[in-house]
Enzyme design. Sequence first.
Site, PDB file in Angstrom:
ATOM      1  N   ASP A  39       2.824   4.905  -5.425  1.00  0.00           N
ATOM      2  CA  ASP A  39       2.132   6.171  -5.173  1.00  0.00           C
ATOM      3  C   ASP A  39       3.031   7.346  -5.557  1.00  0.00           C
ATOM      4  OD1 ASP A  39       0.877   8.410  -4.250  1.00  0.00           O
ATOM      5  OD2 ASP A  39       0.605   7.705  -2.193  1.00  0.00           O
ATOM      6  N   ASP A  81       0.849  -1.206   0.000  1.00  0.00           N
ATOM      7  CA  ASP A  81       0.000   0.000   0.000  1.00  0.00           C
ATOM      8  C   ASP A  81       0.880   1.250   0.000  1.00  0.00           C
ATOM      9  OD1 ASP A  81      -2.413   1.444   0.244  1.00  0.00           O
ATOM     10  OD2 ASP A  81      -2.256   1.492   2.432  1.00  0.00           O
ATOM     11  N   SER A 109     -12.579   4.436   5.474  1.00  0.00           N
ATOM     12  CA  SER A 109     -13.100   4.007   6.774  1.00  0.00           C
ATOM     13  C   SER A 109     -14.366   4.771   7.144  1.00  0.00           C
ATOM     14  CB  SER A 109     -12.040   4.217   7.874  1.00  0.00           C
ATOM     15  OG  SER A 109     -11.125   3.148   7.878  1.00  0.00           O
TER      16      SER A 109
HETATM   17  P1  13P Z   1      -8.570   5.023   6.165  1.00  0.00           P
HETATM   18  O1  13P Z   1      -7.661   5.906   6.935  1.00  0.00           O
HETATM   19  O2  13P Z   1      -9.855   5.699   5.838  1.00  0.00           O
HETATM   20  O3  13P Z   1      -8.782   3.706   6.802  1.00  0.00           O
HETATM   21  O4  13P Z   1      -7.860   4.738   4.740  1.00  0.00           O
HETATM   22  C1  13P Z   1      -6.888   3.737   4.610  1.00  0.00           C
HETATM   23  C2  13P Z   1      -6.185   3.772   3.295  1.00  0.00           C
HETATM   24  O5  13P Z   1      -6.562   4.436   2.355  1.00  0.00           O
HETATM   25  C3  13P Z   1      -4.996   2.916   3.168  1.00  0.00           C
HETATM   26  O6  13P Z   1      -4.383   3.072   1.939  1.00  0.00           O
HETATM   27  O1  G3H Z   2      -2.899   5.048   3.765  1.00  0.00           O
HETATM   28  C1  G3H Z   2      -2.395   4.983   4.867  1.00  0.00           C
HETATM   29  C2  G3H Z   2      -2.630   3.791   5.701  1.00  0.00           C
HETATM   30  O2  G3H Z   2      -3.603   4.079   6.671  1.00  0.00           O
HETATM   31  C3  G3H Z   2      -1.332   3.326   6.294  1.00  0.00           C
HETATM   32  O3  G3H Z   2      -0.913   4.164   7.311  1.00  0.00           O
HETATM   33  O4  G3H Z   2       1.480   4.601   6.770  1.00  0.00           O
HETATM   34  O5  G3H Z   2       0.610   4.845   9.119  1.00  0.00           O
HETATM   35  O6  G3H Z   2       0.876   2.588   8.086  1.00  0.00           O
HETATM   36  P1  G3H Z   2       0.608   4.059   7.861  1.00  0.00           P
HETATM   37 ZN    ZN Z   3      -4.533   5.079   1.183  1.00  0.00          ZN
END
Ligand code: 13P
Ligand code: G3H
Ligand code: ZN
Length: 307
Positions: free
Chosen positions: A104, A81, A213
């Site tokens: 990204d 991610d 979320s």
């Molecule tokens: P939330 O903060 O809304 O859970 O989004 C998570 C997200 O987009 C991770 O890539």
């Molecule tokens: O998009 C962001 C996710 O919530 C991950 O958050 O980089 O703090 O693990 P993080």
């Molecule tokens: Zn995200």
Amino acid sequence: MLVTLSSVLAKARRGRYAVGAFNINNLETLQSVIAAAEAERAPVVVQTSEGAIEYAGMEELGLLTHLAALRSRCPVVFHLDHGKNTDLVVKAIQSGYYTSVMFDGSSLPYEENVATTKRIVKLAHAKRVSVEAELGAIAGIEDFVSVEERDAHLTDPTQAKEFVKRTGIDALAIAIGTSHGAFKFKHESRLDFARLKKITELVSVPLVLHGASGVPAAIKAQCTKYGCEIAAAKGVSDSSIKKAVGLGIRKVNVDTDLRIAFDAGIRKFLHDKPGVIDPREILKPARELMTKVVRQKMKLLGCAGKA
Ligand code: 13P
Ligand code: G3H
Ligand code: ZN
């Protein structure tokens, strides 16, 4: 079973539903997500951010997820991610753990985003790894004071079409007014559905909604009751998520809802049972609450029963 993101999203597209993508950092979160997928018979994306990798290790999270996927009857995608560091994205592709990565480059100048994404796609596809990329700034609509400012930050439909064509990506993360974290809106949740509709008409690959979320009321109430300062938190409403899926969103990213469920579970347990010091007992209710949240999300997205 472990599968690629493109195979799962192709099926979601045909069935007009979305697949949930849940961030994991540790064993308990992974167990919750897999338990929810099993209970709902849903395909699922397990994803790790750069921060999760820093916290727990790529190999550690990769091996745990592979084992869980191998034992599961549900299709499981293991996804990186928000990969911003290109060296890390390349490492993830070459690791053999990830079946999908997100590069990204949304904060880069447009041409640099195109060029780097294209390079990542070439490397990834050679290893049968899918690629998600991002265009636009994931930020709340209320953050923009004028329409001009909003247009400058949210995903431009025509540019999205060109971006997908030039890069060869498998999925596109778009900015339509959601933001990361627990404090997304001051008032009601508001997304730019007209923009989403236009992007769906023009773009040929599945679309991804980040910052999705919902901050469920019951979880927020439990958190705040036991001392967590998130009274002003507000997420994306279930009706907005449903509408977005109806308009073509096929992957929905959720992290914050898991965080607050984990928090709510631990806080309540420690308050109710101050004599317990066994981490397995302390983490159990947190794990159960996260599973509950993930199951609710799967039902909402329409992916329940699609494994
Ligand atoms: P939330 O903060 O809304 O859970 O989004 C998570 C997200 O987009 C991770 O890539
Ligand atoms: O998009 C962001 C996710 O919530 C991950 O958050 O980089 O703090 O693990 P993080
Ligand atoms: Zn995200």
